[in-house]
Design a protein around this motif. Sequence first.
Motif, PDB file in Angstrom:
ATOM      1  N   MET A 123       0.922  -1.164  -0.021  1.00 32.84           N
ATOM      2  CA  MET A 123      -0.168   0.003  -0.161  1.00 32.84           C
ATOM      3  C   MET A 123       0.758   1.179   0.163  1.00 32.84           C
ATOM      4  SD  MET A 123      -2.996   0.902   2.590  1.00 32.84           S
ATOM      5  CE  MET A 123      -4.307  -0.087   1.850  1.00 32.84           C
ATOM      6  N   GLU A 124       0.485   2.372  -0.710  1.00 31.11           N
ATOM      7  CA  GLU A 124       1.277   3.299  -0.899  1.00 31.11           C
ATOM      8  C   GLU A 124       0.956   4.428   0.313  1.00 31.11           C
ATOM      9  OE1 GLU A 124       3.711   4.158  -3.213  1.00 31.11           O
ATOM     10  OE2 GLU A 124       3.142   2.136  -4.384  1.00 31.11           O
ATOM     11  N   PHE A 125       2.272   5.225   0.776  1.00 32.88           N
ATOM     12  CA  PHE A 125       1.983   6.266   1.636  1.00 32.88           C
ATOM     13  C   PHE A 125       0.777   7.005   1.303  1.00 32.88           C
ATOM     14  CE2 PHE A 125       2.813  10.358   3.731  1.00 32.88           C
ATOM     15  CZ  PHE A 125       2.776   9.959   5.064  1.00 32.88           C
ATOM     16  N   THR A 126       0.465   7.523   0.194  1.00 33.53           N
ATOM     17  CA  THR A 126      -0.444   8.414  -0.180  1.00 33.53           C
ATOM     18  C   THR A 126      -1.853   7.780   0.435  1.00 33.53           C
ATOM     19  OG1 THR A 126      -0.617   7.564  -2.240  1.00 33.53           O
ATOM     20  CG2 THR A 126       0.682   9.490  -1.940  1.00 33.53           C
ATOM     21  N   GLU A 127      -2.030   6.494   0.085  1.00 34.42           N
ATOM     22  CA  GLU A 127      -3.336   6.115   0.503  1.00 34.42           C
ATOM     23  C   GLU A 127      -3.480   5.873   2.012  1.00 34.42           C
ATOM     24  OE1 GLU A 127      -4.585   2.179  -1.759  1.00 34.42           O
ATOM     25  OE2 GLU A 127      -2.125   2.174  -2.195  1.00 34.42           O
ATOM     26  N   LEU A 128      -2.509   5.567   2.898  1.00 31.21           N
ATOM     27  CA  LEU A 128      -2.326   5.662   4.256  1.00 31.21           C
ATOM     28  C   LEU A 128      -2.591   7.371   4.805  1.00 31.21           C
ATOM     29  CD1 LEU A 128       0.576   3.396   4.996  1.00 31.21           C
ATOM     30  CD2 LEU A 128      -2.116   2.859   5.090  1.00 31.21           C
ATOM     31  N   GLU A 129      -2.043   8.006   4.141  1.00 28.44           N
ATOM     32  CA  GLU A 129      -2.202   9.526   4.486  1.00 28.44           C
ATOM     33  C   GLU A 129      -3.781   9.815   4.212  1.00 28.44           C
ATOM     34  OE1 GLU A 129      -1.238  13.925   2.999  1.00 28.44           O
ATOM     35  OE2 GLU A 129       0.023  12.346   2.377  1.00 28.44           O
ATOM     36  N   GLU A 130      -4.381   9.510   3.198  1.00 34.85           N
ATOM     37  CA  GLU A 130      -5.744   9.823   2.884  1.00 34.85           C
ATOM     38  C   GLU A 130      -6.835   9.323   3.879  1.00 34.85           C
ATOM     39  OE1 GLU A 130      -6.748   8.483  -1.232  1.00 34.85           O
ATOM     40  OE2 GLU A 130      -5.439  10.049  -2.155  1.00 34.85           O
ATOM     41  N   ARG A 131      -6.473   8.065   4.255  1.00 35.87           N
ATOM     42  CA  ARG A 131      -7.051   7.225   5.541  1.00 35.87           C
ATOM     43  C   ARG A 131      -6.900   7.910   6.822  1.00 35.87           C
ATOM     44  NH1 ARG A 131      -8.396   1.071   5.518  1.00 35.87           N
ATOM     45  NH2 ARG A 131      -9.612   0.892   7.597  1.00 35.87           N
ATOM     46  N   ALA A 132      -5.703   8.436   7.048  1.00 34.42           N
ATOM     47  CA  ALA A 132      -5.667   9.297   8.050  1.00 34.42           C
ATOM     48  C   ALA A 132      -6.264  10.607   8.185  1.00 34.42           C
ATOM     49  CB  ALA A 132      -3.936   9.459   8.402  1.00 34.42           C
ATOM     50  N   ARG A 133      -6.059  11.299   7.042  1.00 35.66           N
ATOM     51  CA  ARG A 133      -6.731  12.654   6.989  1.00 35.66           C
ATOM     52  C   ARG A 133      -8.502  12.576   6.980  1.00 35.66           C
ATOM     53  NH1 ARG A 133      -4.055  16.716   5.362  1.00 35.66           N
ATOM     54  NH2 ARG A 133      -1.898  16.678   4.402  1.00 35.66           N
ATOM     55  N   ALA A 134      -8.887  11.367   6.705  1.00 30.99           N
ATOM     56  CA  ALA A 134     -10.359  11.115   6.894  1.00 30.99           C
ATOM     57  C   ALA A 134     -10.615  10.811   8.322  1.00 30.99           C
ATOM     58  CB  ALA A 134     -10.834   9.896   6.033  1.00 30.99           C
ATOM     59  N   LEU A 135      -9.868  10.331   8.933  1.00 33.13           N
ATOM     60  CA  LEU A 135     -10.226  10.042  10.547  1.00 33.13           C
ATOM     61  C   LEU A 135      -9.994  11.441  11.059  1.00 33.13           C
ATOM     62  CD1 LEU A 135      -8.219   6.982  11.761  1.00 33.13           C
ATOM     63  CD2 LEU A 135     -10.737   7.508  11.962  1.00 33.13           C
ATOM     64  N   ALA A 136      -9.089  12.179  10.842  1.00 30.81           N
ATOM     65  CA  ALA A 136      -8.907  13.680  11.460  1.00 30.81           C
ATOM     66  C   ALA A 136      -9.969  14.305  10.945  1.00 30.81           C
ATOM     67  CB  ALA A 136      -7.557  14.125  11.080  1.00 30.81           C
ATOM     68  N   ALA A 137     -10.687  14.297   9.838  1.00 32.79           N
ATOM     69  CA  ALA A 137     -11.845  15.144   9.405  1.00 32.79           C
ATOM     70  C   ALA A 137     -13.249  15.007   9.757  1.00 32.79           C
ATOM     71  CB  ALA A 137     -11.895  15.390   7.893  1.00 32.79           C
ATOM     72  N   SER A 138     -13.110  13.745  10.759  1.00 31.49           N
ATOM     73  CA  SER A 138     -14.319  13.229  10.963  1.00 31.49           C
ATOM     74  C   SER A 138     -15.545  14.022  12.037  1.00 31.49           C
ATOM     75  CB  SER A 138     -14.352  11.701  11.553  1.00 31.49           C
ATOM     76  OG  SER A 138     -13.629  11.869  12.668  1.00 31.49           O
ATOM     77  N   GLY A 139     -14.734  15.099  12.726  1.00 37.07           N
ATOM     78  CA  GLY A 139     -15.434  15.771  13.662  1.00 37.07           C
ATOM     79  C   GLY A 139     -14.747  15.723  14.845  1.00 37.07           C
ATOM     80  N   ALA A 140     -15.063  14.519  16.124  1.00 32.52           N
ATOM     81  CA  ALA A 140     -14.764  14.394  17.198  1.00 32.52           C
ATOM     82  C   ALA A 140     -13.283  13.763  17.164  1.00 32.52           C
ATOM     83  CB  ALA A 140     -15.390  13.219  17.992  1.00 32.52           C
ATOM     84  N   ARG A 141     -12.512  14.062  18.113  1.00 33.86           N
ATOM     85  CA  ARG A 141     -10.923  13.531  17.959  1.00 33.86           C
ATOM     86  C   ARG A 141     -11.088  12.057  18.011  1.00 33.86           C
ATOM     87  NH1 ARG A 141      -7.106  15.076  22.886  1.00 33.86           N
ATOM     88  NH2 ARG A 141      -6.863  16.972  21.570  1.00 33.86           N
ATOM     89  N   ARG A 142     -10.086  11.409  17.011  1.00 34.56           N
ATOM     90  CA  ARG A 142     -10.002  10.094  16.748  1.00 34.56           C
ATOM     91  C   ARG A 142      -8.558   9.677  17.177  1.00 34.56           C
ATOM     92  NH1 ARG A 142     -15.088   8.796  16.683  1.00 34.56           N
ATOM     93  NH2 ARG A 142     -16.164   9.859  14.790  1.00 34.56           N
TER      94      ARG A 142
END
Length: 203
Positions: free
Chosen positions: A1-20
């Motif tokens: 898996m490429e780093f960009t895919e992992l970064e996108e997944r982490a960004r989605a968590l960070a953008a979900s509203g509550a702290r993750r």
Amino acid sequence: MEFTELEERARALAASGARRILGITGPPGAGKSTLAARLAQALGPERAVVVPMDGFHLAQAELERLGRADRKGAPDTFDAAGYAALLARLRTPAAAAVYAPAFDRSLEEPVAGSIPVAPSVRLVITEGNYLLYGAGEWAEVRAFLDEVWYLAPDDALRVRRLVDRHVRHGKAPAHAEEWVARSDEANARLIAPGRTRADLVVE
């Protein structure tokens, strides 16, 4: 898996509203701290911070008192309950910064109050060996993590990295190889079953 895919997944968590809280686990030498640092850098310090499990190593003097210094890195050489308690505290942002401990590899000791987690931080990235280890007080950790990624690199490469790391931090090459074979790989075998409980396996 490429780093960009992992970064996108982490960004989605960070953008979900509550702290993750994102957990990154895997055997010794898998690259957990490297990936965690890259993700935090990509997201920026206002959005993400790394809180390593290694900050909960017991101090060397306590390991010697308990007779566990020759097994440093094993599950019972950490304050697992303290780590779980900090994760519980980090779940909900406080009005002020929460301070987490770090592990200073030059000293081979934990250092309290080293990592501030500001109220504005949306994603706490925590990394360490035993996030999916189900024995004793470690079993409490999983409940505080929104996602856990398990890193599974090539074992031969991982072992070479481990030996090199021990040498960089002062062990003679022969001692480093012996330590990896006796201690780190024993811990790797304990960690391996947790792979089946990860949300994502990164090979």
